[in-house]
Every structure is written in C-alpha cells, then in structure tokens.
Write an enzyme that holds these catalytic residues in place. Structure first.
Site, PDB file in Angstrom:
ATOM      1  N   HIS A  54     -11.330   3.805  33.006  1.00  0.00           N
ATOM      2  CA  HIS A  54     -11.870   4.544  33.692  1.00  0.00           C
ATOM      3  C   HIS A  54     -10.112   3.926  34.533  1.00  0.00           C
ATOM      4  O   HIS A  54      -9.797   2.831  34.378  1.00  0.00           O
ATOM      5  CB  HIS A  54     -13.143   3.774  33.867  1.00  0.00           C
ATOM      6  CG  HIS A  54     -13.723   4.295  35.547  1.00  0.00           C
ATOM      7  ND1 HIS A  54     -13.326   4.038  36.415  1.00  0.00           N
ATOM      8  CD2 HIS A  54     -14.786   5.051  35.232  1.00  0.00           C
ATOM      9  CE1 HIS A  54     -13.863   5.198  37.241  1.00  0.00           C
ATOM     10  NE2 HIS A  54     -14.989   5.446  36.411  1.00  0.00           N
ATOM     11  N   ASP A  99     -19.859   8.908  30.563  1.00  0.00           N
ATOM     12  CA  ASP A  99     -19.767  10.054  30.402  1.00  0.00           C
ATOM     13  C   ASP A  99     -20.596   9.575  28.572  1.00  0.00           C
ATOM     14  O   ASP A  99     -20.858  10.413  27.523  1.00  0.00           O
ATOM     15  CB  ASP A  99     -18.466  10.912  29.629  1.00  0.00           C
ATOM     16  CG  ASP A  99     -18.552  11.499  31.577  1.00  0.00           C
ATOM     17  OD1 ASP A  99     -19.259  11.959  31.526  1.00  0.00           O
ATOM     18  OD2 ASP A  99     -17.230  11.306  31.868  1.00  0.00           O
ATOM     19  N   HIS A 141     -13.145  14.343  34.181  1.00  0.00           N
ATOM     20  CA  HIS A 141     -13.675  13.392  34.734  1.00  0.00           C
ATOM     21  C   HIS A 141     -15.333  14.418  34.320  1.00  0.00           C
ATOM     22  O   HIS A 141     -14.936  14.058  33.242  1.00  0.00           O
ATOM     23  CB  HIS A 141     -13.400  14.442  35.990  1.00  0.00           C
ATOM     24  CG  HIS A 141     -13.872  14.043  37.274  1.00  0.00           C
ATOM     25  ND1 HIS A 141     -14.843  13.060  37.611  1.00  0.00           N
ATOM     26  CD2 HIS A 141     -14.415  14.737  38.392  1.00  0.00           C
ATOM     27  CE1 HIS A 141     -15.050  12.718  38.627  1.00  0.00           C
ATOM     28  NE2 HIS A 141     -15.202  14.195  38.956  1.00  0.00           N
TER      29      HIS A 141
HETATM   30  N1  ACO Z   1      -8.426   6.726  25.084  1.00  0.00           N
HETATM   31  C1  ACO Z   1      -7.462   5.632  24.340  1.00  0.00           C
HETATM   32  N2  ACO Z   1      -6.430   5.348  25.419  1.00  0.00           N
HETATM   33  C2  ACO Z   1      -7.179   5.510  26.461  1.00  0.00           C
HETATM   34  C3  ACO Z   1      -7.898   5.766  26.870  1.00  0.00           C
HETATM   35  C4  ACO Z   1      -9.150   6.741  26.301  1.00  0.00           C
HETATM   36  N3  ACO Z   1      -9.859   7.265  26.408  1.00  0.00           N
HETATM   37  N4  ACO Z   1      -7.784   6.027  28.145  1.00  0.00           N
HETATM   38  C5  ACO Z   1      -6.826   5.031  28.530  1.00  0.00           C
HETATM   39  N5  ACO Z   1      -5.855   5.130  27.691  1.00  0.00           N
HETATM   40  C6  ACO Z   1      -5.127   4.269  27.136  1.00  0.00           C
HETATM   41  C7  ACO Z   1      -3.798   5.228  27.603  1.00  0.00           C
HETATM   42  O1  ACO Z   1      -3.416   5.615  26.727  1.00  0.00           O
HETATM   43  C8  ACO Z   1      -2.734   3.993  28.330  1.00  0.00           C
HETATM   44  O2  ACO Z   1      -2.132   3.681  27.692  1.00  0.00           O
HETATM   45  P1  ACO Z   1      -0.370   2.873  27.214  1.00  0.00           P
HETATM   46  O3  ACO Z   1      -1.118   2.219  28.787  1.00  0.00           O
HETATM   47  O4  ACO Z   1       0.040   2.521  26.398  1.00  0.00           O
HETATM   48  O5  ACO Z   1       0.529   4.489  27.817  1.00  0.00           O
HETATM   49  C9  ACO Z   1      -3.728   3.612  29.308  1.00  0.00           C
HETATM   50  O6  ACO Z   1      -4.617   3.226  28.694  1.00  0.00           O
HETATM   51  C10 ACO Z   1      -3.899   4.114  30.444  1.00  0.00           C
HETATM   52  O7  ACO Z   1      -4.258   5.224  30.851  1.00  0.00           O
HETATM   53  P2  ACO Z   1      -4.199   6.079  31.720  1.00  0.00           P
HETATM   54  O8  ACO Z   1      -4.724   7.458  31.265  1.00  0.00           O
HETATM   55  O9  ACO Z   1      -2.743   5.503  32.784  1.00  0.00           O
HETATM   56  O10 ACO Z   1      -5.198   6.011  33.125  1.00  0.00           O
HETATM   57  P3  ACO Z   1      -5.818   6.382  33.993  1.00  0.00           P
HETATM   58  O11 ACO Z   1      -6.377   5.640  34.805  1.00  0.00           O
HETATM   59  O12 ACO Z   1      -5.233   7.586  34.748  1.00  0.00           O
HETATM   60  O13 ACO Z   1      -7.086   7.124  32.923  1.00  0.00           O
HETATM   61  C11 ACO Z   1      -8.740   9.055  32.602  1.00  0.00           C
HETATM   62  C12 ACO Z   1      -8.211   6.757  33.804  1.00  0.00           C
HETATM   63  C13 ACO Z   1      -8.091   9.692  33.074  1.00  0.00           C
HETATM   64  C14 ACO Z   1     -10.759   8.393  32.913  1.00  0.00           C
HETATM   65  C15 ACO Z   1      -8.614   8.312  30.784  1.00  0.00           C
HETATM   66  O14 ACO Z   1      -9.426   6.489  30.376  1.00  0.00           O
HETATM   67  C16 ACO Z   1      -8.890   8.874  30.322  1.00  0.00           C
HETATM   68  O15 ACO Z   1      -8.648   9.626  30.261  1.00  0.00           O
HETATM   69  N6  ACO Z   1     -10.359   9.062  29.025  1.00  0.00           N
HETATM   70  C17 ACO Z   1     -10.817   9.975  28.777  1.00  0.00           C
HETATM   71  C18 ACO Z   1     -11.879  11.059  29.437  1.00  0.00           C
HETATM   72  C19 ACO Z   1     -13.067  10.477  29.680  1.00  0.00           C
HETATM   73  O16 ACO Z   1     -13.603   9.534  29.591  1.00  0.00           O
HETATM   74  N7  ACO Z   1     -12.897  10.645  31.297  1.00  0.00           N
HETATM   75  C20 ACO Z   1     -14.401  10.264  31.885  1.00  0.00           C
HETATM   76  C21 ACO Z   1     -14.633   8.941  33.075  1.00  0.00           C
HETATM   77  S1  ACO Z   1     -15.257   9.073  33.910  1.00  0.00           S
HETATM   78  C22 ACO Z   1     -15.830  10.008  34.578  1.00  0.00           C
HETATM   79  O17 ACO Z   1     -15.039  10.547  35.604  1.00  0.00           O
HETATM   80  C23 ACO Z   1     -16.549  10.453  35.318  1.00  0.00           C
END
Ligand code: ACO
Length: 376
Positions: free
Chosen positions: A259, A313, A220
């Site tokens: 996201h 972010d 987050h």
């Molecule tokens: N880099 C690379 N791959 C990614 C990323 C990333 N930042 N985010 C998602 N993916 C990929 C996952 O590996 C997954 O791939 P797969 O289907 O091949 O396994 C797919 O996209 C779905 O990802 P999830 O993590 O299941 O999606 P979710 O909706 O739960 O994730 C989240 C959202 C937690 C924000 C995720 O994108 C993440 O961890 N990002 C990095 C952390 C980040 O930047 N957080 C800030 C969010 S904005 C905020 O809260 C203010």
C-alpha cells in the site's frame, strides 16, 4: 513550482475531516472513530451519515437518512429499460461507470452544485447504484429482475435484488461490514480523481463516473479480483508457499499486498480477516481462507521488512466469494461502498473549493527547429 514527486507520493493535496490514516501504526479512523469500532457497532447507512455530516446521527436523524435512501432505490424507468439492452458480455465496472454517467440524463438540474442539490445527487447515486448492479447481473444471467424492497436496509436490499431471496442476518451483516470498511480512505486515487473533477465545478455525476473509472484499475480496487484469481490458481494450501516464492523470485506482485500509505497491516484487512475466517467456516470454504492465511505467512517472512502487508483487498476477496458474489462483481462492491466516500469528498471539496491544477516538470528539448514535413 514545488518539488516533483512521482505519483504525488508524500504530497498533501487536500484537507479532509472524513478519514485519518496512520500508515506506520496501521490506524484508520472515520471522523475520529477507529474503523474496528465502526465495523463492530455501526451500519453502512450510519457510517455514510457520519462521513457526510462529520458526526454520528441521533436515532431520528438515522431513520430519516435511511428513509431518504430507501426512497431512491428504484431506478427512473428510462434507466431501468436500458439495463436489459446492455450486452451480457459487458464488464460490470464498465457498465456501472456508464450508467452512473447516464443517471445525469434523468436529473433536471444535473449541474447544480449547491450543498442541498449535491447531497440529493449523492443520495440518488448511493441509492440507485446497487439496483443498477443487481439488475444488470440478473439480466445477464437470464433471470427476471428483482425490484428493490424499500423495507430493507442498504445491504439486505442489495443481496435480495441480486439473489431473489432475502439474505440471512449473518450474510447481511457480513456484507454491511464490507461496505463500512471500504467506505472512505483519505485521498486514495479514485477519491482524488473525484475531487479533481468537481474542483472544476463540473458536477457530481461526472466526478463519480471518473472515480469508478479510477477504482477499476488493478493497482487500486481491481486488486480484489486479482486476489481471487490468484487463490484459484493455487491448487491447495500446501502449494501456497511455492507459488508466492515463485512470484517474488520473478519480481511479480502479489495482489492484495502493499500500500502506498500503510507500512503496517491495513486495519481493514484485520477486520476482514476475522470476517473471512468466520464466513469461510460457515460456508464450507475453509480451504480458501487457509490458502490466504498461508500466503500471508510467507509474505510476512519474506517481505514484511519492506513494509508490505495485506491490504483491504486481500481478505475481502474470500469474504465476497463466501457471500456468493461472482468474481467480476468484487470491484463493483467496492464501488457501491466507496460512493459514500467519494460523494462526501465531493461535498467537502465544494464547500471550500480551489481548482486542482498542479504543474508538470518539462523534461523535453528546447529551441528545436520546425522541420518541414517533406524533410523529416
Ligand atoms: N507484492 C510483492 N512486492 C510488492 C508488492 C506486492 N503486492 N507491493 C509492493 N511491492 C514491492 C515492489 O516490488 C517494490 O520493491 P523494490 O523496491 O524491491 O522494487 C516495493 O515493494 C515498492 O513497491 P511500489 O509498487 O513502488 O510501491 P507503491 O507505493 O507504488 O505501491 C501498490 C502501492 C500499487 C498498492 C503496490 O503495493 C501494489 O501494486 N500492490 C498490489 C496491488 C494491490 O493490492 N492494490 C490494492 C491497493 S489497496 C487499494 O487500492 C484499495
């Protein structure tokens, strides 16, 4: 019981009049006004008024709102005395979470949730949280505390308390834009947390303390620190591509991308990207911006088809660095702004409350014998 949705994905759990997000089109509005308009024309104080009242203020309403907030910059003396006692090694988000909780000890009616009292508490937290962060940072650096200056607006006052000198108009405006763009974002994890807590008719301090705890997580608000660490790990712009490809190959996430809601570029990232570029040029950090842009280009080529784009972010990291903030203050900055959103949601929840109490799908065994301890 309804259907199970892991992480509550796709579940609508509240009604709000505060912010609207279209994740497919990359739209964010506060009370119907596009975030880009607010970032261009508004101030943080006006934006918080908008979120709390669901309309823009007249000039006299805005003046009185700003006056109310400025009256609350100073800390109660007991709280101010606490700050120098906090270990200098304490992490700012843990410190902030603890002191927002402690603010309730100086409120003679901490449990009072009627609309006027809830707004008063919200205003207290919004006014005092920047002072807490700035004074803690000065103390841990061994510098004398700088008392707030009520002649300054929210952003200028914070930067003044942190650095001990009045910020330039350009820095103040850049910081204010960061505050505006981070203020509210639908039912994100920390906002949901705040609404869940207040739905028990607990109190505003408890709700916002819990929200700070939620925001800290790297999935987050903690991601902005992760972005900066990543930028520091990449030696030069030319190394960005190999770095990103290596991470993707190892199935590691790139901080500041992806996201739960946006499957297009986060509109806040668009605003912050322009700001980051300008500030990076002005402060001799062009390399940092170029590295970020190189990462974005590789991610666009490799994973945009999966709906993974920069989030709020990603460019806020470069922006905060150029403003001169230390890495571990990045997430607290997010919190200072989001207090506006959390408090608005708490007030909104209280105005039409129903206790949050979802169900859990039990997936364990049934009809098990109780085995006496000696026989296990
Ligand atoms: N880099 C690379 N791959 C990614 C990323 C990333 N930042 N985010 C998602 N993916 C990929 C996952 O590996 C997954 O791939 P797969 O289907 O091949 O396994 C797919 O996209 C779905 O990802 P999830 O993590 O299941 O999606 P979710 O909706 O739960 O994730 C989240 C959202 C937690 C924000 C995720 O994108 C993440 O961890 N990002 C990095 C952390 C980040 O930047 N957080 C800030 C969010 S904005 C905020 O809260 C203010």
């Amino acid at each position: 019981m309804g259907e199970f949705s892991k992480g509550l994905e796709g579940v609508i759990a509240a009604e709000t009049e505060m912010s609207f997000i279209d994740g497919q089109k990359g739209v964010l509005e506060y009370v119907g006004i596009p975030i880009g308009e607010l970032a261009t024309h508004s101030t943080f104080e006006e934006t918080v008024f908008l979120l709390w009242n669901r309309r823009l203020p007249t000039s006299s309403e805005l003046e009185s709102f700003k006056g109310e907030l400025r009256k609350r910059y100073a800390l109660p003396s007991g709280l101010a005395r606490r700050i120098p006692e906090i270990p200098t090694t304490a992490q700012p988000m843990h410190m902030l979470r603890t002191l927002i909780s402690e603010m309730s000890l100086y409120d003679t009616h901490p449990n009072d949730n009627d609309p006027e009292q809830a707004r008063r508490k919200a205003m207290n937290i919004l006014g005092q949280a920047p002072t807490i962060v700035a004074q803690f940072d000065r103390c841990r650096r061994g510098l004398p505390v700088v008392e707030p200056d009520p002649s300054l607006g929210f952003s200028a006052n914070f930067l003044y308390m942190l650095n001990g000198e009045k910020p330039t108009d350009a820095m103040t405006r850049a910081f204010d834009i960061c505050m505006i763009t981070h203020a509210d974002h639908g039912l994100n994890n920390s906002t949901f947390t705040a609404r869940v807590v207040i739905s028990t008719l607990s109190d505003v301090y408890s709700a916002l303390t819990a929200a700070v705890g939620s925001l800290r997580g790297p999935l987050h608000g903690g991601a902005n620190e992760g972005v900066m660490k990543m930028l520091n790990e990449i030696p030069s712009v030319a190394d960005a591509e190999a770095y990103v490809l290596g991470k993707l190959e190892r199935k590691e996430k790139i901080m500041g991308f992806g996201h739960r809601v946006y499957k297009a570029k986060d509109p806040r990232a668009k605003e912050l990207m322009a700001l980051a570029k300008q500030l990076a040029d002005d402060t001799g950090n062009t390399d940092l911006y170029e590295k970020s842009h190189a990462i974005e280009r590789v991610m666009e080529r490799e994973v945009a088809a999966k709906g993974i784009y920069p989030n709020v972010d990603f460019y806020s990291a470069t922006t905060y660095h150029c403003i001169g903030l230390k890495l571990d203050l990045f997430t607290p900055m997010f919190a200072l702004s989001r207090i506006g959103g959390w408090a608005g949601h708490v007030i909104e929840q209280l105005s039409d409350n129903r206790l949050f109490r979802p169900g859990a799908k039990y997936v364990g065994p049934h009809d098990q014998p109780y085995v006496p301890i000696a026989q296990r």
